[in-house]
Design an enzyme around this catalytic site. Structure first.
Site, PDB file in Angstrom:
ATOM      1  N   TYR A   1       0.846  -1.191   0.000  1.00 19.12           N
ATOM      2  CA  TYR A   1       0.000   0.000   0.000  1.00 19.12           C
ATOM      3  C   TYR A   1       0.889   1.252   0.000  1.00 19.12           C
ATOM      4  O   TYR A   1       1.716   1.426   0.901  1.00 19.12           O
ATOM      5  CB  TYR A   1      -0.879  -0.051   1.258  1.00 19.12           C
ATOM      6  CG  TYR A   1      -1.505   1.220   1.740  1.00 19.12           C
ATOM      7  CD1 TYR A   1      -1.348   1.605   3.072  1.00 19.12           C
ATOM      8  CD2 TYR A   1      -2.295   2.019   0.918  1.00 19.12           C
ATOM      9  CE1 TYR A   1      -1.951   2.763   3.561  1.00 19.12           C
ATOM     10  CE2 TYR A   1      -2.889   3.175   1.407  1.00 19.12           C
ATOM     11  CZ  TYR A   1      -2.714   3.543   2.732  1.00 19.12           C
ATOM     12  OH  TYR A   1      -3.305   4.673   3.212  1.00 19.12           O
TER      13      TYR A   1
ATOM     14  N   ILE B   1      -6.998  -4.536   8.004  1.00 21.66           N
ATOM     15  CA  ILE B   1      -8.092  -3.610   7.734  1.00 21.66           C
ATOM     16  C   ILE B   1      -9.089  -4.112   6.695  1.00 21.66           C
ATOM     17  O   ILE B   1     -10.227  -3.649   6.649  1.00 21.66           O
ATOM     18  CB  ILE B   1      -7.545  -2.215   7.359  1.00 21.66           C
ATOM     19  CG1 ILE B   1      -8.610  -1.149   7.584  1.00 21.66           C
ATOM     20  CG2 ILE B   1      -7.009  -2.203   5.944  1.00 21.66           C
ATOM     21  CD1 ILE B   1      -8.122   0.255   7.342  1.00 21.66           C
TER      22      ILE B   1
ATOM     23  N   LYS C   1     -12.755   0.562   5.588  1.00 18.17           N
ATOM     24  CA  LYS C   1     -12.963  -0.330   4.454  1.00 18.17           C
ATOM     25  C   LYS C   1     -14.184  -1.211   4.657  1.00 18.17           C
ATOM     26  O   LYS C   1     -15.098  -1.230   3.848  1.00 18.17           O
ATOM     27  CB  LYS C   1     -11.727  -1.213   4.241  1.00 18.17           C
ATOM     28  CG  LYS C   1     -10.426  -0.458   4.264  1.00 18.17           C
ATOM     29  CD  LYS C   1     -10.287   0.519   3.110  1.00 18.17           C
ATOM     30  CE  LYS C   1      -8.970   1.274   3.181  1.00 18.17           C
ATOM     31  NZ  LYS C   1      -8.867   2.297   2.132  1.00 18.17           N
TER      32      LYS C   1
ATOM     33  N   ASP D   1      -1.606  -5.586   9.531  1.00 16.39           N
ATOM     34  CA  ASP D   1      -2.668  -4.656   9.198  1.00 16.39           C
ATOM     35  C   ASP D   1      -3.809  -5.461   8.591  1.00 16.39           C
ATOM     36  O   ASP D   1      -3.704  -5.915   7.443  1.00 16.39           O
ATOM     37  CB  ASP D   1      -2.143  -3.602   8.217  1.00 16.39           C
ATOM     38  CG  ASP D   1      -3.212  -2.574   7.857  1.00 16.39           C
ATOM     39  OD1 ASP D   1      -2.890  -1.633   7.115  1.00 16.39           O
ATOM     40  OD2 ASP D   1      -4.368  -2.723   8.288  1.00 16.39           O
TER      41      ASP D   1
END
Lengths: 443, 510
Positions: free
Chosen positions: B221, B308, B344, B306
């Site tokens: 990302y 998410i 998200k 992470d």
């Protein structure tokens, strides 16, 4: 069979994580712990500790509640929630234009129209705490220094230094001239930093001052700005209490000083503001940086990604602060009520034989208890503070936690409680002073 | 120059007094105008407006150095070295593309020629459900009703910076639910932050010193470069993954990167993973998670996971959280930290709600104190407690979201396949990882960026090029499909086709 003893985890943490710069071991915070363990309650715990160490404004809640009741739609996005989608997706670090416009207007109103604010120079942060830290990251490198006049808000030790690695060099002020900042003191601080091989990057003032509860005079602001120009450094003016001046005419913002100078030298000036004190909404986490420096605005905006204000909150406040009728009335009424509280506490303390610095703003007064000290030292002050905390059961902030160079001064908050509670606190102080008189007579 | 001619005329007596006085006046006027425009700050009662040409709008054409801020050199007062690098014009295509799309956003009805945004991983598929919930529940959610009285007192005052216990409870429950119920999260180990962005940064501040580094599998990302490096001074060391393994992480690669970095004198403090992965969308298997934990144990470093996108699953695989493996395998939990957020899975990026979930008491203690710089706004906390506690709503939302995600993913990937563009195998996320290497003129970053530029400026679609994600193989692009409606897919495909039609036989090659 050998017993396996599990080795304690040795995975390493950073210097920031283990550092004590968060300052939560200082008396300033120890008092909070005492309060947390035994909080005063008008009904359920009348012998508890009264919290007078929290600069929170609770005197004007009813105005906020009334507004929200009459304007239900600001808490939602209208019937069927049509505006909700854009709002929920909005994570642009520029912030809602309508909200920035409303903030600019609000800041102008507080200054009685004597200064103008451009919404495009407003950078939003989740609270003034974040704004001050962010500015420090931008204006100074690790190991550099900021000059801050004493006494100052204890939180600065953490907010300006912890993650940034920047140092604070105090500008010493004392009671001989009501703790005003003088050119000599500024120069002395600068020299002091130089002698420690520290590069000074800026001066950070709080106006109105915390913990003094007084505004900085126009001539002093000019001196400070001249100093910053002369040394080619920045000037940060934390004006978080600007709406809490008892009389609007007594507050002069650095923005006005700049306007008078036709914005010459403005690129080194940055203003911090927040709704936590004036509007009594610290839980909302709303802070701003207003900078006259384009580089700083751009950089601050990008850095604000780490501390954005909820779009829901921006939407709600944009509506509220755009309501001219509401803001005018709020600002005026809030000032009057704070003034009334201030008078109440000053009179009460006076009756008990305690003098305070003449104040004209803020949510607290700066009380002089130096005559009561066993010894005119920090130790003496902490001893007295301990007595007040544990016997009188009042949590007040000792001047040493604000880096005051003269022992015996204490910051006492008066806006975070009901009038009734304040009366109780004053009664306790009165009683305490009476007892001491008796004791000293008998010695 | 043209003024010289009439002046000549004046001097030679033609035009006379009128020109003679008019021209100097005009010159003077224009001089003033010029000075007014170019002097900073402007001498007027309003404070000067910031320069409108902000570096954020820097064009791809790098001919003019858009660092006009520096060339103008407004005052000589210095800003920090940290700030100088951040103030520079943003040259990453990731950000440039986002800007372009937001300046000229596509709208089926009102702006059909606008730029279609496929570069922002936002989920718009289930807004109708959230809107419905809002309109049915909102009146009472924000300001609260105590005995019929509106009470702002509970949310106006200072709250614990790391979040209210109510929201921590609700969040812990939500995380557990959305990850399939296989692991329970303890509310006391939840630290709430204003989004996942500060969650990552805060963890970096806690786990590493300036100059230390984290290993991160590529492609990753683009935002990690900002979150990890901007203010902390911590470095990111890429661990390259390849299409031959469907971009799976290998312990060998981790080990190599670790050793290489150490040889250069930089200390590695941890591994930063995203699982589900962004931009690829694949999952880490139980075995892989175990192997990573083992590696971390061997090197005595941290693991940041992470997660998410944990609730944005469309594939048939089951998501396994790092927490799940920790639970059952007896690893030292002190080195594991999980990041989560509602941007998200619940489509609420504007509300700024993120989570640090750690098993390390010292990290929790430090992180809690650091949340004063990035707390969740109180009205939002209250709203979310309401929403997340609505079990019926959450159940319906999760089910519907998965279904719509699956549908959209299938349609989009099939559509790309029709253009002979294959996507990496993926099970989650709001995007697919598309292989457009056959469409680039030269198998290089330059070729990839040329294609990206064409797609953006000719095709009017913004996708994220692999190079912005540090992918080692050129030609891969992340395409987010959850901002689209079904009707938009053919439009997107058509635009891709149009943008590349002269470069290669897109339609006919196999």
């Amino acid at each position: 069979m050998a017993i396996e003893i599990e080795k304690p985890s040795s995975v390493r943490l950073s210097k920031v994580a283990i550092s004590k710069t968060h300052g939560e071991d200082s008396p300033y915070f120890a008092g909070w712990k005492a309060y947390d363990e035994n909080p005063y309650d008008e009904i359920h715990n009348q012998s508890g500790v009264i919290q007078m160490g929290l600069a929170e404004n609770q005197v004007s809640f009813d105005l906020l509640e009334k507004y929200l009741e009459e304007h239900h739609e600001v808490s939602s996005w209208g019937k069927g929630a049509p505006g909700f989608r854009e709002n929920a997706l909005f994570q642009d670090y520029h912030g809602l234009k309508s909200f920035r416009q409303a903030m600019a207007n609000f800041m102008e109103q507080i200054r009685g129209g004597k200064a103008k604010f451009d919404p495009d120079r407003i950078v939003l942060t989740a609270g003034a705490t974040a704004a001050n830290e962010l500015l420090t990251f931008i204006l100074a490198d690790p190991g550099d220094a900021l000059l801050v006049p004493t006494p100052y808000y204890p939180g600065f030790d953490r907010d300006l230094r912890w993650r940034t690695g920047v140092k604070i060099v105090p500008i010493h002020c004392n009671s001989s001239n009501n703790f005003q900042i003088t050119p000599e003191a500024l120069e002395a601080a600068y020299q002091s930093a130089e002698s420690m091989d520290l590069k000074v990057r800026g001066v950070l003032i709080t106006n109105p001052s915390n913990p003094l509860g007084s505004t900085i005079q126009s001539s002093v602001l000019n001196d400070i700005l001249d100093f910053a120009v002369h040394k080619n450094i920045h000037l940060v003016s934390d004006e978080i209490y600007s709406g809490s001046t008892f009389s609007p005419s007594e507050f002069v913002s650095i923005a006005e000083i700049l306007r008078n100078r036709n914005y010459k030298d403005a690129e080194r000036v940055h203003i911090v503001y927040s709704l936590s004190k004036d509007l009594g909404l610290p839980g909302f986490r709303v802070g701003t940086i207003y900078s006259y420096n384009d580089d700083v605005v751009t950089t601050a905006r990008r850095m604000s990604s780490f501390t954005l204000i909820s779009s829901q909150t921006q939407h709600l406040l944009a509506c509220m602060l755009s309501n001219h009728e509401f803001t005018q009335n709020y600002i005026k009424t809030n000032r009057e009520r704070l003034n009334k509280r201030y008078d109440m506490i000053i009179q009460g303390l006076k009756k008990a034989g305690i003098e305070c610095l003449k104040g004209n703003a803020g949510l607290f007064c700066w009380m002089n208890l130096s005559p009561l000290l066993n010894e005119p030292t920090r130790q003496g002050e902490l001893e007295l503070w301990n007595i007040i905390l544990n016997q009188v059961k009042l949590n007040i902030s000792p001047g040493s936690s604000c880096h005051c160079s003269e022992p015996g001064w204490f910051r006492v908050c008066f806006a975070n409680m009901s009038e009734q509670t304040l009366r109780v606190a004053l009664q306790r102080i009165h009683k305490f002073m009476e007892q001491r008189k008796v004791c000293s007579v008998n010695q | 120059m043209r003024l010289i001619v009439p002046l000549q005329g004046v001097v030679q007596g033609r035009g006379g007094l009128i020109l003679g006085s008019l021209i100097p006046c005009a010159l003077f006027y224009f001089l003033q105008l010029y000075l007014k425009r170019h002097r900073s700050p402007k001498p007027q009662s309003n404070p000067p407006s910031p320069t409108t040409s902000s570096p954020k709008l820097a064009e791809m054409t790098r001919t003019s150095s858009r660092s006009n801020l520096f060339s103008r050199s407004i005052g000589q007062v210095r800003i920090s070295s940290r700030a100088i690098s951040i103030a520079k014009p943003n040259e990453s295509p990731y950000y440039i593309g986002l800007d372009k799309a937001s300046e000229d956003p596509y709208d089926r009805l009102s702006n059909p020629d606008g730029v279609i945004q496929l570069g922002l991983s936002e989920n718009r598929l289930c807004f109708d459900l959230i809107e419905k919930w809002m309109s049915e529940n909102l009146g009472h959610s924000i300001t609260g009703r105590d005995n019929g009285e509106l009470n702002i007192n509970g949310i106006a005052t200072y709250q614990p910076f790391d979040g209210t216990m109510e929201l921590k409870l609700a969040m812990a429950g939500f995380m557990s639910h959305i990850m399939g119920g296989a692991v329970t999260f303890e509310p006391s180990q939840v630290v709430l932050t204003a989004g996942a962005t500060p969650a990552i940064e805060t963890l970096c501040f806690c786990l590493a010193d300036q100059g230390n580094a984290f290993l991160v599998p590529t492609p990753y990302y683009p935002g990690f470069d900002r979150d990890v490096k901007f203010r902390t001074g911590v470095e990111l060391i890429p661990v390259h993954c390849r299409s031959t393994d469907n971009f799976a992480l290998s312990i060998t690669a981790l080990d190599q990167a670790f050793n290489q970095t150490r040889k250069h004198g930089t200390k590695i403090r941890g591994i930063l993973l995203s699982n589900p992965a962004n931009p690829v969308g694949n999952l880490l298997s139980w075995e892989m998670l175990y192997a990573i934990l083992d590696f971390a144990r061997e090197k005595n470093i941290h693991v940041i996971s992470d997660e998410i996108f944990a609730g944005s699953m469309y594939g048939n695989e089951e998501f396994v959280s790092m927490a799940e493996v920790l639970d059952s395998e007896g690893f030292d939990k002190n080195r594991v930290h999980i990041v989560y957020g509602l941007s998200k899975d619940l489509s609420l990026p504007g509300f700024r709600v993120g989570v640090i979930y750690s098993f390390n008491e010292n990290v929790l203690a430090a992180a809690r104190k650091l949340t004063r710089f990035s707390s969740v706004s109180a009205p939002t906390q209250r709203l979310l407690v309401s929403m997340l506690s609505d079990a019926r709503f959450i159940e319906e939302y999760i089910k519907t979201n998965k279904r719509r995600l699956q549908n959209m993913h299938a349609l989009f990937v099939a559509g790309l396949k029709g253009l002979n563009i294959r996507c990496a195998d993926s099970s989650a996320g709001l995007y697919c990882w598309a292989d457009m290497s056959k469409l680039i003129s030269s198998y290089s970053e330059k070729g990839e960026l040329e294609l990206w530029d064409k797609l953006l400026n000719v095709g009017k679609i913004n996708v994220t090029p692999g190079s912005a994600c540090h992918c080692i193989e050129p030609g891969w692009f992340r395409c987010c499909f959850t901002t689209l409606a079904e009707e938009d897919i053919p439009v997107v495909l058509e635009r891709i086709r149009k943008a590349v039609e002269n470069t290669t036989d897109l339609l006919n090659s196999s």
